[in-house]
Design a protein around this motif. Structure first.
Motif, short mmCIF file in Angstrom:
data_model
loop_
_atom_site.label_atom_id
_atom_site.label_comp_id
_atom_site.label_asym_id
_atom_site.label_seq_id
_atom_site.Cartn_x
_atom_site.Cartn_y
_atom_site.Cartn_z
N LEU A 146 -7.43 18.87 -17.82
CA LEU A 146 -8.33 17.79 -18.20
C LEU A 146 -9.77 18.26 -18.29
O LEU A 146 -10.18 19.23 -17.62
CB LEU A 146 -8.23 16.64 -17.19
N THR A 147 -10.55 17.56 -19.11
CA THR A 147 -11.98 17.79 -19.17
C THR A 147 -12.65 16.93 -18.08
O THR A 147 -12.02 16.05 -17.49
CB THR A 147 -12.55 17.40 -20.54
N GLN A 148 -13.94 17.18 -17.85
CA GLN A 148 -14.67 16.38 -16.86
C GLN A 148 -14.64 14.90 -17.24
O GLN A 148 -14.47 14.03 -16.38
CB GLN A 148 -16.12 16.88 -16.77
N GLU A 156 0.84 -1.20 0.00
CA GLU A 156 0.00 0.00 0.00
C GLU A 156 0.88 1.25 0.00
O GLU A 156 1.75 1.42 0.84
CB GLU A 156 -0.91 0.00 1.23
N SER A 157 0.64 2.10 -0.95
CA SER A 157 1.52 3.25 -1.16
C SER A 157 1.31 4.32 -0.10
O SER A 157 0.22 4.52 0.40
CB SER A 157 1.24 3.84 -2.54
N LYS A 158 2.42 5.01 0.22
CA LYS A 158 2.35 6.19 1.08
C LYS A 158 2.16 7.46 0.25
O LYS A 158 2.07 8.55 0.79
CB LYS A 158 3.62 6.29 1.91
N MET A 159 2.12 7.29 -1.06
CA MET A 159 1.95 8.43 -1.94
C MET A 159 0.55 9.02 -1.77
O MET A 159 -0.44 8.29 -1.73
CB MET A 159 2.14 7.98 -3.39
N GLU A 160 0.46 10.33 -1.69
CA GLU A 160 -0.82 10.99 -1.54
C GLU A 160 -1.59 10.94 -2.85
O GLU A 160 -1.04 11.16 -3.92
CB GLU A 160 -0.63 12.44 -1.10
N GLU A 161 -2.89 10.66 -2.74
CA GLU A 161 -3.73 10.71 -3.93
C GLU A 161 -3.93 12.17 -4.34
O GLU A 161 -4.10 13.05 -3.50
CB GLU A 161 -5.09 10.07 -3.64
N CYS A 162 -3.92 12.38 -5.63
CA CYS A 162 -4.19 13.74 -6.09
C CYS A 162 -5.70 14.01 -6.00
O CYS A 162 -6.52 13.09 -6.06
CB CYS A 162 -3.71 13.92 -7.52
N LYS A 163 -6.06 15.25 -5.84
CA LYS A 163 -7.46 15.63 -5.81
C LYS A 163 -7.97 15.77 -7.24
O LYS A 163 -7.35 16.45 -8.06
CB LYS A 163 -7.62 16.95 -5.07
N LEU A 164 -9.08 15.13 -7.52
CA LEU A 164 -9.60 15.12 -8.88
C LEU A 164 -9.89 16.53 -9.39
O LEU A 164 -9.70 16.82 -10.58
CB LEU A 164 -10.84 14.24 -8.96
N GLU A 165 -10.34 17.40 -8.50
CA GLU A 165 -10.65 18.76 -8.95
C GLU A 165 -9.41 19.51 -9.40
O GLU A 165 -9.49 20.45 -10.20
CB GLU A 165 -11.36 19.55 -7.85
N ASP A 166 -8.22 19.09 -8.88
CA ASP A 166 -6.98 19.75 -9.29
C ASP A 166 -6.56 19.40 -10.72
O ASP A 166 -5.68 20.04 -11.29
CB ASP A 166 -5.83 19.38 -8.33
N LEU A 167 -7.19 18.37 -11.27
CA LEU A 167 -6.88 17.97 -12.64
C LEU A 167 -7.58 18.85 -13.67
O LEU A 167 -7.20 18.90 -14.84
CB LEU A 167 -7.27 16.51 -12.87
N LEU A 168 -8.62 19.55 -13.21
CA LEU A 168 -9.39 20.43 -14.11
C LEU A 168 -8.70 21.78 -14.26
O LEU A 168 -7.88 22.17 -13.41
CB LEU A 168 -10.79 20.63 -13.55
N PRO A 169 -8.99 22.52 -15.32
CA PRO A 169 -8.39 23.85 -15.50
C PRO A 169 -8.78 24.79 -14.35
O PRO A 169 -9.95 24.84 -13.94
CB PRO A 169 -8.97 24.34 -16.83
#
Length: 522
Positions: free
Chosen positions: A143-145, A106-119
């Motif tokens: 990214l687009t929705q 199990e990774s210790k890497m933080e998940e990115c927030k999906l909203e941060d992928l949008l413009p």
């Protein structure tokens, strides 16, 4: 034509192609320039502020167990993996020969927030020009929705599968970050989730055999010859970093000596070396830069493709076979790692077909490639991408020349010469008073030749030694003969390395590579 343009550089890692170089023991021959300005600003795409790059020469790759500790692995990680395997019944830990640089739990890497992928600014995104849109398409923050939804499904698929499926995706380790890693793979298949999953499965299979061998950590064992001898036949090197922090790779296919390459190694050896480069050299450069610049996310490469002296005759099937197979590895296993390619000194025949070639490329790939007929014409473009103190002097910068950098790959003076022997041929070398010479002969000759070293007075300095292939199979390793096995030749003197065919007067010409290393006397 399309295949040629997309794969000629050994480091065009997008959907079409790749790179090369190496670490070896206690020295790092291809490196960030030592005269780097430590105050050079690195313009990170992921932040509005500039990060200051530390201009130190990267060290050789740390032993595997050291790297494992640095990214939170080790004995504790293996123990946790075994517990996970016991609970799930699935393979959670590394098997024999697994890449110990990667995480299997199990990774210790933080998940990115999906909203941060949008413009962040939809209006600014809409007003972008066509070329600018092509360059940022599919990247975090653009990214687009619909693409965000596909990203989320891909992330869940990775969680569900784990193991080697996950490790294939994070081949440069999780230090790259979730957002940038996953979008690289999704861009490679235009955000088609099914196609992306299939691609990862195929890449996992492609990596399976090299992974067993830890991606060939010894470059000389992989090639069957010292790496600097191989580089002498095909000049290529890393030198400096771009303003975004991407390693800059210089490749000179016009200087490729394919006959010399075939004297010293096999296609299998070249591909093993390629795996070494990607997983022990290129990856290490990225991780070292990441440690000094935590906001660095662009695990990509800038490629400078110098076509000086390139002719159509150098683009034969033997050359293209090497390039295509390397390109296949990179496009499948290391997708979307070409940040920019600058083609310089393009000959007329290439420039004339470039307009046609460009028409076959998608807008995103075409936007990454710039072509110039000379180095001077390319200077403005290079300086927009790379700080001047990171550009070699032979390309308009102030850093060490590429020739000098490659010369320092070997601690001694290295000379290589291809001999085409039908009856006899020779090569002379001058050895100074404080020097000594070591000579090897490499060949795939079936008929063979007798070699010896003579001085200016034709006095024999070494016994006659036969040199020919010991194995008749076409994929067998070449033969190498150590002419100075009984002792190096001591200067001062001028020596002649002479080869005489053992065939008849009707025998065809055969190829031999003389490798002479001249060093200071011990």
């Amino acid at each position: 034509q399309l295949q040629f343009q997309s794969s000629l550089s050994l480091h065009n890692h997008n959907q079409n192609h790749h790179h090369q170089s190496y670490h070896q023991q206690n020295y790092h021959p291809i490196h960030r320039n030592s005269n780097t300005n430590s105050n050079s600003n690195i313009n990170m795409e992921t932040t509005s502020t500039s990060e200051t790059a530390t201009a130190t020469t990267p060290t050789p790759p740390a032993p595997t167990h050291v790297l494992s500790q640095e990214i939170g692995e080790g004995v504790e990680a293996v123990a946790l993996a075994e517990e996970a395997e016991a609970e799930t019944g699935a393979e959670a830990g590394p098997g024999p020969g697994a890449d110990s640089n990667l995480s299997y739990i199990e990774s210790k890497m933080e998940e990115c927030k999906l909203e941060d992928l949008l413009p962040a600014d939809a209006a600014a995104e809409a007003n972008m020009g066509k070329k600018e849109k092509a360059l940022v398409w599919g990247r975090p923050g653009h990214l687009t929705q619909e693409e965000v939804q596909i990203f989320a499904k891909f992330r869940e698929e990775i969680k569900k599968r784990g193991g080697e499926f996950k490790n294939t995706i994070y081949s440069f380790t999780e230090e790259e970050g979730e957002a940038y890693t996953l979008t690289r793979w999704l861009r490679a298949r235009k955000y088609n989730l099914s196609d992306t999953i299939t691609m990862v499965e195929e890449a996992t299979e492609c990596r399976s055999q090299p992974r067993i061998h830890d991606y060939y950590p010894n470059p000389e064992a992989a090639l069957g010859c010292p790496p600097q001898v191989f580089i002498a036949q095909y000049p290529q090197l890393y030198s400096g970093f771009s303003k975004l922090g991407c390693p800059v790779f210089y490749s000179k296919p016009g200087m490729l000596e394919i006959d010399g390459v075939e004297c010293i190694t096999t296609l299998e050896g070249i591909l093993k070396f390629h795996w070494h480069v990607m997983q022990h050299d290129y990856k290490q450069r990225l991780l070292e830069f990441k440690r000094d610049n935590p906001s660095f996310k662009r695990f990509e490469c800038v490629s400078i493709l110098d076509l000086t002296n390139l002719t159509l005759s150098k683009l034969g099937s033997r050359t293209m076979d090497i390039i295509k197979k390397q390109a296949n590895i990179d496009s499948l296993c290391f997708p979307e790692t070409m940040n920019k390619m600058v083609i310089v000194n393009a000959p007329r025949f290439f420039s004339a077909t470039w307009t046609i070639i460009k028409g076959f490329l998608d807008a995103r790939t075409a936007a990454k490639i710039e072509l110039f007929s000379s180095s001077s014409a390319a200077e403005k473009c290079l300086k927009e991408l790379i700080d001047v103190d990171q550009i070699p002097v032979d390309y308009g910068g102030t850093a060490e020349s590429t020739d000098d950098t490659m010369a320092r790959m070997s601690p001694d003076k290295l000379f290589t010469q291809v001999l085409y022997i039908r009856s006899s041929d020779s090569k002379k070398y001058e050895i100074k008073a404080d020097e000594e010479a070591d000579v090897w002969i490499y060949t795939r000759s079936k008929i063979g030749a007798n070699f010896q070293i003579l001085d200016e007075n034709k006095v024999e300095l070494t016994p006659v030694m036969s040199c020919k292939m010991l194995d008749s199979h076409t994929d067998a390793p070449p033969t190498k003969v150590h002419l100075t096995a009984t002792g190096k030749v001591i200067g001062p003197k001028v020596i002649k390395v002479k080869g005489s065919s053992t065939g008849s007067m009707f025998s065809s010409s055969e190829t031999f590579l003389v490798v002479c290393t001249i060093s200071k006397k011990n």
